[in-house]
Design an enzyme around this catalytic site. Structure first.
Site, mmCIF file in Angstrom:
data_model
loop_
_atom_site.group_PDB
_atom_site.id
_atom_site.type_symbol
_atom_site.label_atom_id
_atom_site.label_comp_id
_atom_site.label_asym_id
_atom_site.label_seq_id
_atom_site.Cartn_x
_atom_site.Cartn_y
_atom_site.Cartn_z
ATOM 1 N N THR A 78 25.232 14.534 76.243
ATOM 2 C CA THR A 78 25.406 15.475 77.359
ATOM 3 C C THR A 78 26.475 16.509 77.014
ATOM 4 O O THR A 78 26.263 17.719 77.149
ATOM 5 C CB THR A 78 25.805 14.700 78.638
ATOM 6 O OG1 THR A 78 24.733 13.798 78.950
ATOM 7 C CG2 THR A 78 26.067 15.624 79.805
ATOM 8 N N GLN A 185 16.841 12.307 71.099
ATOM 9 C CA GLN A 185 15.755 11.314 71.061
ATOM 10 C C GLN A 185 15.040 11.272 69.709
ATOM 11 O O GLN A 185 14.406 10.273 69.376
ATOM 12 C CB GLN A 185 14.731 11.570 72.171
ATOM 13 C CG GLN A 185 15.236 11.284 73.571
ATOM 14 C CD GLN A 185 15.444 9.799 73.874
ATOM 15 O OE1 GLN A 185 15.060 8.914 73.114
ATOM 16 N NE2 GLN A 185 16.091 9.531 74.996
ATOM 17 N N SER A 205 23.387 11.611 69.857
ATOM 18 C CA SER A 205 24.068 10.610 70.672
ATOM 19 C C SER A 205 23.962 9.266 69.983
ATOM 20 O O SER A 205 22.881 8.900 69.508
ATOM 21 C CB SER A 205 23.415 10.548 72.061
ATOM 22 O OG SER A 205 23.996 9.525 72.817
ATOM 23 N N HIS A 207 24.206 6.149 71.153
ATOM 24 C CA HIS A 207 23.619 4.942 71.768
ATOM 25 C C HIS A 207 22.098 4.889 71.698
ATOM 26 O O HIS A 207 21.496 3.872 72.027
ATOM 27 C CB HIS A 207 24.137 4.741 73.197
ATOM 28 C CG HIS A 207 23.664 5.707 74.226
ATOM 29 N ND1 HIS A 207 22.687 5.388 75.130
ATOM 30 C CD2 HIS A 207 24.045 6.978 74.530
ATOM 31 C CE1 HIS A 207 22.496 6.419 75.968
ATOM 32 N NE2 HIS A 207 23.311 7.383 75.615
ATOM 33 N N CYS A 327 19.070 8.750 83.632
ATOM 34 C CA CYS A 327 20.041 9.443 84.484
ATOM 35 C C CYS A 327 19.420 9.893 85.798
ATOM 36 O O CYS A 327 20.111 10.237 86.730
ATOM 37 C CB CYS A 327 20.662 10.620 83.749
ATOM 38 S SG CYS A 327 19.470 11.733 83.037
#
Ligand SMILES: Cc1ncc(COP(=O)(O)O)c(C=O)c1O
Length: 383
Positions: A78, A185, A205, A207, A327
Site C-alpha cells: 500500500t 500479486q 509486498s 507477505h 481489505c
C-alpha cells in the site's frame, strides 16, 4: 514440489490475501530482532543493524534483477504504491492527468486519486473483461491527454489476469508518459526481473511471498526525482523517513531466498488451478479467471448465490476462501474490480475467490470440490 511451511488441519485457499511464512523466514525475523542497534547509528551495534539491512536490500533487489540502491523499503504494498505513484506524478514537471484502469487494487486507485487531486486530475481507463487494460482505449487517451503517469497492476488480485507490460510500456513511451506497476500479486508467481525495463517504478509486498506482513519495497528507475511524502530523517536515501523495520526486512529477504522454488512450483499450481476451475464449473459456476492468468487464482460466481454465504460455509468446514480483496471483505460494497469489468452489483456480490500456493495439494483441491455441493445447497436456500 512443495515449500514446507506452517500447516494446520484447515485448508488455506486465500493466498492472494496473504501467505503462510516460507521456510527460514521466522528464524530470520527472530535473529534480526535480537540486533540492538539502529541502522542509522554509527557505533558497532548500529553498524550491525546496517549490515543486516544492506544484505537484505541486496537480496530483495537481486530477486527482481535490480540494483540495491534503487530500492526503498516501505511498510508494504500500500505504501509502496502511494510513494511510487504520487512520487512519480510529482516528479513529472508538467501538467497532465494520472491514468489507471478501475480494476487496480484499492491502494493504487487511492494513490491515483491523491496524485490527480494535486495536479492534472485522474482519468479511469477502460478495462477489458479479464480485468486488464483495454490497450486500444488506453492508446487513444494517451494520445490526447499528455498524461504524466499510467499505473496498473502486473497481475490482478481478484481475477489473476496478467498485463502485457511490454505493450503498455510501448504506448506510454511513445506518449512520453511514465509507467508505474503494482507487482504485489505477480511477484513470486511470475518472473519480475525481465519486466523491469518496461516500467519506471514497481511495488512489492513481502507477505504475498511467504514473508512477514507490514513490509514491502518500491523499486524506482534512476532518473525521475521521487521525494519523500512526509518529513523526517534521511533513511532510504531520503525517500522514506523513519527507522527501518530491520527484522521484517530480514524476513522479506529470507522469503526472497525461496523465490526460485516458488517459481518452479508455478506449473504444478497451474494444474491445480485448472482442475479446481473445471470442478467448480461442473457445479454450475461462471468462471471469470482464466488459465492465461496467474498460476494460483480462481474467481467464480454461482448465479443467485451470495459469495459471502459460500465463504462462511467453507470456513465452517475448515476451508479459508474469500470473496475478493481482503481489505474490502466484510463490507457490503461490491468489488470495484468486478464492477470495473462490467458485472452488475448483484453479480459482483456473488464472487468467490480461491487462491492457492506452494503448500496446496491435489487432495485439498478434490476435497474442496466434494465439500461444495451441500454448502451451495444451503447458501441457495438462504440466499
Ligand atoms: C495488488 C495488490 N497491491 C497492493 C496490495 C497491498 O499490499 P499490502 O497489504 O502489503 O499493503 C495488495 C494486497 O492485497 C494487492 O493485492
Amino acid at each position: 514440489m512443495s515449500v514446507p511451511t506452517q500447516k494446520s488441519t484447515r485448508s488455506y485457499f486465500d493466498y492472494n490475501a496473504t501467505s503462510p511464512l516460507a521456510p527460514g523466514v521466522l528464524e530470520a525475523v527472530l535473529e534480526a530482532l535480537k540486533v540492538v542497534g539502529n541502522p542509522s547509528s554509527p557505533h558497532r551495534e548500529g553498524r550491525r543493524a546496517q549490515a543486516l539491512l544492506d544484505s537484505a536490500r541486496e537480496t530483495v533487489a537481486a530477486a527482481i534483477g535490480a540494483e540495491a540502491l534503487d530500492l526503498v523499503f516501505t511498510s508494504g504494498g500500500t505504501e509502496a504504491n502511494h510513494l511510487g505513484l504520487v512520487g512519480l506524478a510529482r516528479a513529472v514537471n508538467r501538467p497532465g492527468p494520472v491514468l489507471l484502469p478501475p480494476t487496480v487494487h484499492p491502494s493504487l486507485y487511492a494513490a491515483g486519486e491523491a496524485a490527480g487531486a494535486e495536479r492534472g486530475g485522474m482519468v479511469t481507463l477502460r478495462a477489458s473483461t479479464d480485468g486488464t487494460l483495454d490497450l486500444a482505449a488506453a492508446e487513444k487517451v494517451l494520445a490526447s491527454s499528455k498524461a504524466r503517469v499510467l499505473a496498473l497492476s502486473l497481475a490482478n488480485h481478484e481475477l489473476g489476469s496478467v498485463e502485457d507490460l511490454a505493450a503498455v510500456s510501448g504506448l506510454c513511451r511513445s506518449a512520453g508518459c511514465l509507467l508505474f506497476c503494482d507487482a504485489v500479486q505477480g511477484f513470486g508467481r511470475l518472473e519480475v526481473a525481465s519486466l523491469l525495463p518496461f516500467v519506471d517504478g514497481l511495488s512489492l509486498s513481502a507477505h504475498k511471498i511467504g514473508g512477514p506482513k507490514g513490509v514491502g519495497a518500491l523499486w524506482l528507475r534512476p532518473g525521475p526525482s521521487v521525494e519523500s511524502l512526509i518529513g523526517g530523517g534521511k533513511q532510504e536515501s531520503g525517500r522514506r523517513p523513519g527507522t527501518q523495520a530491520v527484522a521484517l526486512i530480514a524476513g522479506f529477504a529470507a522469503a526472497c531466498d525461496t523465490l526460485p522454488v516458488r517459481l518452479a512450483d508455478a506449473p504444478r499450481q497451474a494444474d491445480l488451478r485448472d482442475s479446481l476451475a473445471m470442478g467448480l464449473e461442473e457445479l454450475g459456476a461462471v468462471l471469470h479467471s482464466s488459465s492465461e492468468g496467474l498460476c494460483n487464482t480462481v474467481l467464480v460466481r454461482f448465479p443467485g448465490v451470495p459469495g459471502e454465504l459460500l465463504v462462511t460455509g467453507l470456513d465452517l468446514v475448515g476451508v479459508a476462501a474469500s470473496t475478493g480483496a481482503a481489505c474490502s471483505s466484510g463490507t457490503t460494497e461490491a468489488s470495484s474490480v468486478l464492477l470495473g469489468i462490467g458485472l452488475s452489483k448483484t453479480e459482483a456480490m456473488e464472487a468467490l475467490r480461491l487462491s492457492i500456493g506452494p503448500d496446496t495439494t491435489a487432495v485439498e483441491v478434490q476435497s474442496l470440490l466434494q465439500l461444495m455441493p451441500p454448502i451451495l445447497e444451503r447458501a441457495k436456500a438462504f440466499g
